[in-house]
Motif scaffolding. Structure first.
Motif, short mmCIF file in Angstrom:
data_model
loop_
_atom_site.label_atom_id
_atom_site.label_comp_id
_atom_site.label_asym_id
_atom_site.label_seq_id
_atom_site.Cartn_x
_atom_site.Cartn_y
_atom_site.Cartn_z
N LYS A 105 -0.77 4.38 -1.97
CA LYS A 105 -1.81 4.33 -3.00
C LYS A 105 -3.08 4.92 -2.42
CE LYS A 105 0.21 0.12 -4.89
NZ LYS A 105 0.11 -1.33 -5.03
N TYR A 141 5.90 14.69 9.29
CA TYR A 141 4.98 15.78 8.94
C TYR A 141 3.87 15.20 8.06
CZ TYR A 141 3.36 19.69 5.97
OH TYR A 141 2.59 20.57 5.24
N THR A 142 2.63 15.44 8.46
CA THR A 142 1.52 15.06 7.59
C THR A 142 0.36 16.03 7.82
OG1 THR A 142 0.34 13.16 6.67
CG2 THR A 142 0.41 13.29 9.06
N GLY A 143 -0.81 15.78 7.21
CA GLY A 143 -1.86 16.78 7.36
C GLY A 143 -3.20 16.39 6.82
N LYS A 154 -8.71 24.71 1.90
CA LYS A 154 -10.07 24.25 1.59
C LYS A 154 -11.02 25.43 1.39
CE LYS A 154 -8.66 20.29 1.20
NZ LYS A 154 -8.61 19.54 -0.04
N PHE A 201 0.85 -1.20 0.00
CA PHE A 201 0.00 0.00 0.00
C PHE A 201 0.89 1.25 0.00
CE2 PHE A 201 -2.69 3.25 2.07
CZ PHE A 201 -3.70 3.29 1.11
N VAL A 218 -7.05 4.40 -1.11
CA VAL A 218 -8.10 3.48 -0.70
C VAL A 218 -9.21 3.60 -1.74
CG1 VAL A 218 -9.86 3.09 1.06
CG2 VAL A 218 -7.52 3.61 1.73
N GLY A 222 -6.78 18.50 4.91
CA GLY A 222 -7.53 19.68 4.46
C GLY A 222 -8.98 19.53 4.90
N LYS A 233 -11.11 6.68 -6.22
CA LYS A 233 -10.70 6.54 -4.82
C LYS A 233 -11.85 6.92 -3.90
CE LYS A 233 -9.16 11.10 -3.57
NZ LYS A 233 -8.55 11.78 -2.48
#
Ligand code: TYM
Length: 393
Positions: A266, A94-96, A134, A71, A268, A98, A276
């Motif tokens: 990838k 680091y991630t996030g 957003k 994945f 989901v 919106g 997706k």
């Protein structure tokens, strides 16, 4: 136009910033059936090799199922981050998110892997909430709407179980003071032609969207300011976010920082036929806020890889590789052995779609009910996670 701009102009993107080919992947839209081998070539990333998985296993002891099942499939400089860690150099994660609506199970996947990395390496994590993105992108969301979703989505982030001592949530409109100097340094080094080539802006694009990528780039360098020395950053996210990192990597060294590294997942899949899982198509997705009846009805209406009738299914068998219900069971709930047996029974006509849907409904309801409990508990923990002037003191 400088040489670098020309290089990006000649890239794999067409005039609207989408990939040339049968599918489109941008940070704001994913259409068609994504060819993940091709996307690695088109985006210029690298496949995660068995050697890299082995490097990681030295620290984790075992291989996380999201890696062993492919994945998480692509990266930039993941190996360099692991080698540096081995030589005593820590890194930030680091991630996030919106906040355009409620969180769905697709969003959780990169966060599961982020938590696994945080638990393994005891890394500090910056989690950015791009309420500005957003608001700017949407035709219908007001600033009040994105603020409401920001705090709603933060409950999901906390419910994931990130370590409160090691995790800080940056809400762009609230923490702009921390981001703005970096935003200025980054945006000064990015030309409109580069941004247009990477993101496909048009004359009608609002100017907020055009400069927004420098805001999403800023947390890549914030750890170096917090630590007061160049500090490596690793970003787990789906591959749709890669265009942001491409432009960030272009300016990093010019600003005296490491290029941020990435691990890409990838997507989901949608519960429906193609595409997706997406917030903009509620029937394609299971949201963490869905009630048991909604979960039941979405799964009962899901597309499957089965035959049109029970008779044909028994005679010809189904195709688990084309089945989102099987995908969910195998990636969220079944272990490797159960999943293998399920696929075998499906292919040989010994399992009906109704049985898989029923298994998935039971498991998803259990998962969401536990997640809801954790979300409720998160309500009085928000303050512990919010970014402040001296974030990790
Ligand atoms: P957003 O809110 O669109 O998505 C949040 C995270 O979920 C991933 N994602 C998915 N992963 C698997 N399957 C799917 N169907 C699926 N849909 C979305 C996204 O790749 C992302 O990791 N601009 C960003 C917010 C952001 C961010 C970041 C994300 C700011 N800084 C750093 C990742 C890393 C956004 O709107 O994500």
């Amino acid at each position: 136009m400088n040489a670098r701009d020309e290089e990006i102009e000649e890239s794999s993107f067409n005039e609207t910033g989408n990939l040339r080919g049968d599918y489109n992947v941008t940070p704001w839209q994913v259409d068609g059936v994504v060819d993940y081998n091709k996307i690695v070539q088109d985006f210029g990333t690298r496949l995660i090799t068995p050697e890299i998985i082995e490097k990681l296993r030295m620290f984790t002891g075992q291989i996380h199922p999201l890696l062993s099942r492919g994945f998480f499939f692509s990266h930039r400089d993941f190996d360099i981050v692991l080698d540096a860690y081995k030589n005593g150099e820590n890194f930030y994660l680091y991630t996030g998110r919106g906040p355009s609506g409620h969180v769905h199970m697709g969003h959780l996947m990169p966060w599961f892997f982020t938590k696994h990395l945080q638990d393994t390496f005891r890394s500090r994590l910056l989690f950015q909430i791009t309420d500005d993105e957003k608001f700017l992108y949407s035709q219908h969301l007001s600033l009040q709407d994105v603020e409401k979703y920001a705090y709603d989505n933060i409950l999901d982030v906390i419910a994931m179980g990130f370590d409160p001592k090691l995790t800080r949530i940056i809400i762009d409109t609230k923490n702009i003071k921390a981001l703005y100097p970096l935003y200025l340094e980054i945006s000064k080094r990015l030309t409109f032609s580069t941004a247009k080539a990477v993101f496909g802006y048009r004359p009608s694009s609002n100017i907020g969207m055009i400069s927004f990528p420098a805001i999403q780039a800023a947390p890549c360098f914030l750890p170096s300011l917090i630590e007061q020395k160049p500090t490596r950053v690793l970003i787990p996210a789906a591959i749709d976010q890669d265009p942001y990192w491409r432009i960030t990597r272009d300016v990093a060294e010019k600003m005296g920082y490491y290029k941020p590294a990435q691990v890409h997942s990838k997507f989901v899949p949608s519960l429906e036929m193609n595409g997706k899982m997406s917030s903009s198509k509620p029937t394609s997705a299971i949201f963490t806020t869905d009630d048991p009846e909604t979960i039941e009805s979405k799964i009962s209406g899901a597309y499957t890889g089965g035959q049109p009738s029970v008779g044909l299914q028994r005679m010809l068998g189904g195709d688990p590789d084309a089945c989102p219900v099987f995908w969910y069971l195998s990636h969220f709930f079944d272990d490797g052995k159960v999943s293998f047996e399920r696929s075998l029974k499906c292919r040989t006509g010994n399992l009906l779609c109704g049985e898989c849907k029923s298994d998935l409904t039971i498991q998803t309801k259990l998962f969401i009910s536990e997640f809801t409990r954790r979300r409720d508990q998160a309500r009085n923990q928000i303050a512990r996670f919010l970014y402040e002037d001296n974030p990790f003191d």
